[in-house]
Design an enzyme around this catalytic site. Structure first.
Site, PDB file in Angstrom:
ATOM      1  N   PRO A 110       0.848  -1.212   0.000  1.00  0.00           N
ATOM      2  CG  PRO A 110       0.084  -0.954   2.197  1.00  0.00           C
ATOM      3  CD  PRO A 110       0.868  -1.881   1.314  1.00  0.00           C
ATOM      4  CG  ASP A 302       5.195  -0.247   2.943  1.00  0.00           C
ATOM      5  OD1 ASP A 302       4.054  -0.026   3.358  1.00  0.00           O
ATOM      6  OD2 ASP A 302       5.705  -1.386   2.885  1.00  0.00           O
ATOM      7  CG  HIS A 303       0.532   5.452   3.808  1.00  0.00           C
ATOM      8  ND1 HIS A 303       0.860   6.006   5.018  1.00  0.00           N
ATOM      9  CD2 HIS A 303      -0.269   6.358   3.202  1.00  0.00           C
ATOM     10  CE1 HIS A 303       0.280   7.189   5.139  1.00  0.00           C
ATOM     11  NE2 HIS A 303      -0.406   7.430   4.053  1.00  0.00           N
ATOM     12  NE  ARG A 304       2.740  -2.581   4.056  1.00  0.00           N
ATOM     13  CZ  ARG A 304       3.063  -3.688   3.392  1.00  0.00           C
ATOM     14  NH1 ARG A 304       2.346  -4.798   3.553  1.00  0.00           N
ATOM     15  NH2 ARG A 304       4.099  -3.694   2.567  1.00  0.00           N
TER      16      ARG A 304
END
Length: 485
Positions: A110, A302-304
């Site tokens: 994501p 990586d938005h995590r």
């Protein structure tokens, strides 16, 4: 060092090359280098290539009386229906199939993307100074990507280490974050294959944060040399924690690249050019207005494990470095041994009263020309041991007279400098420094005879004669004799 399940994680987008080299290895182990032979000794593929599905062959139908009476339209309809049953297109194999697998794998990451537009004027000017020095001495050339890549590494190492993170899952499936100790910078290299198709390799500068600019530049160029000469090894592809891609080399203004698993971010560099609205303008008008070329930097992350504010602050820090913050260009100059102070970022001074402003600047340029003739030898490169830091004397600094990087593209009267009536300030300074501030210093303005002054000026200003090795040895001999005397 062969791997099985970990190959994809270690080599990321380069895994297609492993497949290609493995096919060569199976056909003839000696056709690949020793490093690849060692890699493939215990290697096995971790997933099979897609293959074309077999098409079952149906038994031939028994012809009946009804079939014989079928009309032409009915036969055409049957042919169309039969064609629709057959698979469309051709199967992708080898490198193409691996790219498909990589892209499908990247869909599980994501991501989000931050954008930042950066003025490139100072980047252009300092790169020109660096390459001018390298061209006169040991050779080589520094690219915009070298400087931008080094700014990316410094921004992460000194300000935003969170950008050097990766998302992983534990054995029990719990989400985890890895904070890498060092930066492995993957460099995306576009390659045109013999059949005209294009593909991408991403070799890695390991521990990039431990290198000064000269070391970074050398490591970057060594990887490119290996790629171009087909001497790249498996080790050159492992260890990437963040990647840099430059679609701007083909004119792309900005892009959103795909992020592979096990990396936290990928930085994209757009084309370095004037904004599209200005690309048809007169260059002299752009210089008068103080319009800079720009480039767009993107950070796809990586938005995590990385948040939008962190990505934005990272690009802000890269922006600041490219404008010379914290001695960025000074450090670059020192590591390369460039014996001058780096050019600094300053805002343009261009008031509404143009006539008065240009008159003042013209007077400043006249003064600068004379000062270089009188005192230019003070910043000449006369210290072969580089025992002292370069120092710019105020009277030789254009900023002392209100001149900035924005004036470098503007034309001024020169009073016949090297036979020219008008020149851009950048060309004037280049000519004066070539004459008085290189590896020979000349002091002559104390001479009372103007004709003698002018004669010396004609011999050194705008003259690019090169001495033969024999003449150089003769001069060295005479200098040694004078020193001994």
């Amino acid at each position: 060092m062969g791997e099985d399940q970990g190959t994809s994680n270690a080599l990321g987008p380069n895994e297609w090359l492993v497949d290609e080299m493995y096919e060569q290895y199976l056909a003839d182990p000696k056709s690949v280098s020793s490093s690849w032979q060692e890699f493939f000794e215990d290697y096995r593929r971790d997933r099979s290539e897609p293959v074309a599905a077999a098409v079952p062959v149906a038994p031939a139908p028994v012809e009946s009386a009804v079939d014989k009476k079928a009309t032409a339209p009915e036969l055409e309809k049957a042919d169309v229906e039969k064609a629709e049953v057959e698979e469309a297109g051709r199967p992708l194999r080898g490198a193409a199939a691996r790219i498909v697998a990589n892209m499908e794998e990247s869909l599980h990451v994501p991501t989000a993307t931050s954008f930042r537009e950066v003025p490139a004027r100072l980047l252009e000017v300092n790169r020109s100074v660096i390459n001018g020095y390298l061209g006169r001495t040991r050779g080589g050339k520094v690219s915009f990507t070298h400087l931008i890549g080094f700014a990316v590494v410094r921004a992460i190492a000194e300000s935003m280490p969170v950008m050097n993170s990766s998302f992983v899952k534990g054995e029990d499936g719990t989400p985890r974050v890895v904070r890498h100790e060092h930066i492995g910078l993957g460099i995306a290299v576009d390659l045109e294959k013999s059949d005209g198709s294009r593909t991408l390799l991403v070799p890695v500068i390991r521990d990039a944060d431990t290198l000064d600019f000269r070391g970074f530049w050398g490591a970057y160029e060594e990887l490119i040399r290996k790629v171009r000469s087909n001497k790249i090894s498996p080790d050159d592809f492992s260890g990437a924690t963040i990647s840099l891609t430059n679609p701007g080399t083909i004119g792309t203004v900005q892009s959103v690249p795909r992020l592979m698993p096990n990396q936290g971010a990928i930085v994209g560099v757009g084309a370095l050019d004037y904004p599209a609205a200005y690309q048809g303008a007169d260059p002299a008008a752009l210089a008068e207005l103080g319009v800079s070329k720009v480039l767009v930097l993107t950070s796809t992350y990586d938005h995590r494990v990385i948040q939008g504010a962190e990505s934005g602050m990272f690009l802000k820090r890269v922006h600041e470095f490219l404008l010379g913050a914290d001695g960025f260009y000074d450090n670059v100059f020192r590591s390369l041994g460039v014996p001058y102070e780096a050019v600094q970022w300053r805002r343009d001074v261009n008031p509404v009263d143009r006539d008065q402003a240009m008159l003042e600047k013209q007077m400043a340029v006249d003064t600068l020309i004379r000062v270089y003739r009188v005192r230019g030898h003070l910043i000449a490169d006369l210290d072969p041991l580089a025992s002292k830091e370069p120092h710019m004397f105020n009277e030789l600094d254009p900023a002392t007279y209100g001149l900035t990087i924005w004036d470098l593209e503007r034309e001024f009267l020169t009073n016949g400098l090297a036979g020219n009536d008008r020149m851009k300030l950048g060309d004037i300074l280049r000519l004066l420094r070539d004459a008085y501030c290189r590896t020979v210093g000349i002091e002559y303005m104390h001479i009372q005879e103007l004709e003698e002054q002018h004669w010396i000026q004609e011999q050194v200003e705008g003259v690019h004669g090169e001495l033969s090795p024999e003449d150089q040895r003769h001069i060295l001999d005479r200098l040694n004799a004078a020193e001994a005397f």
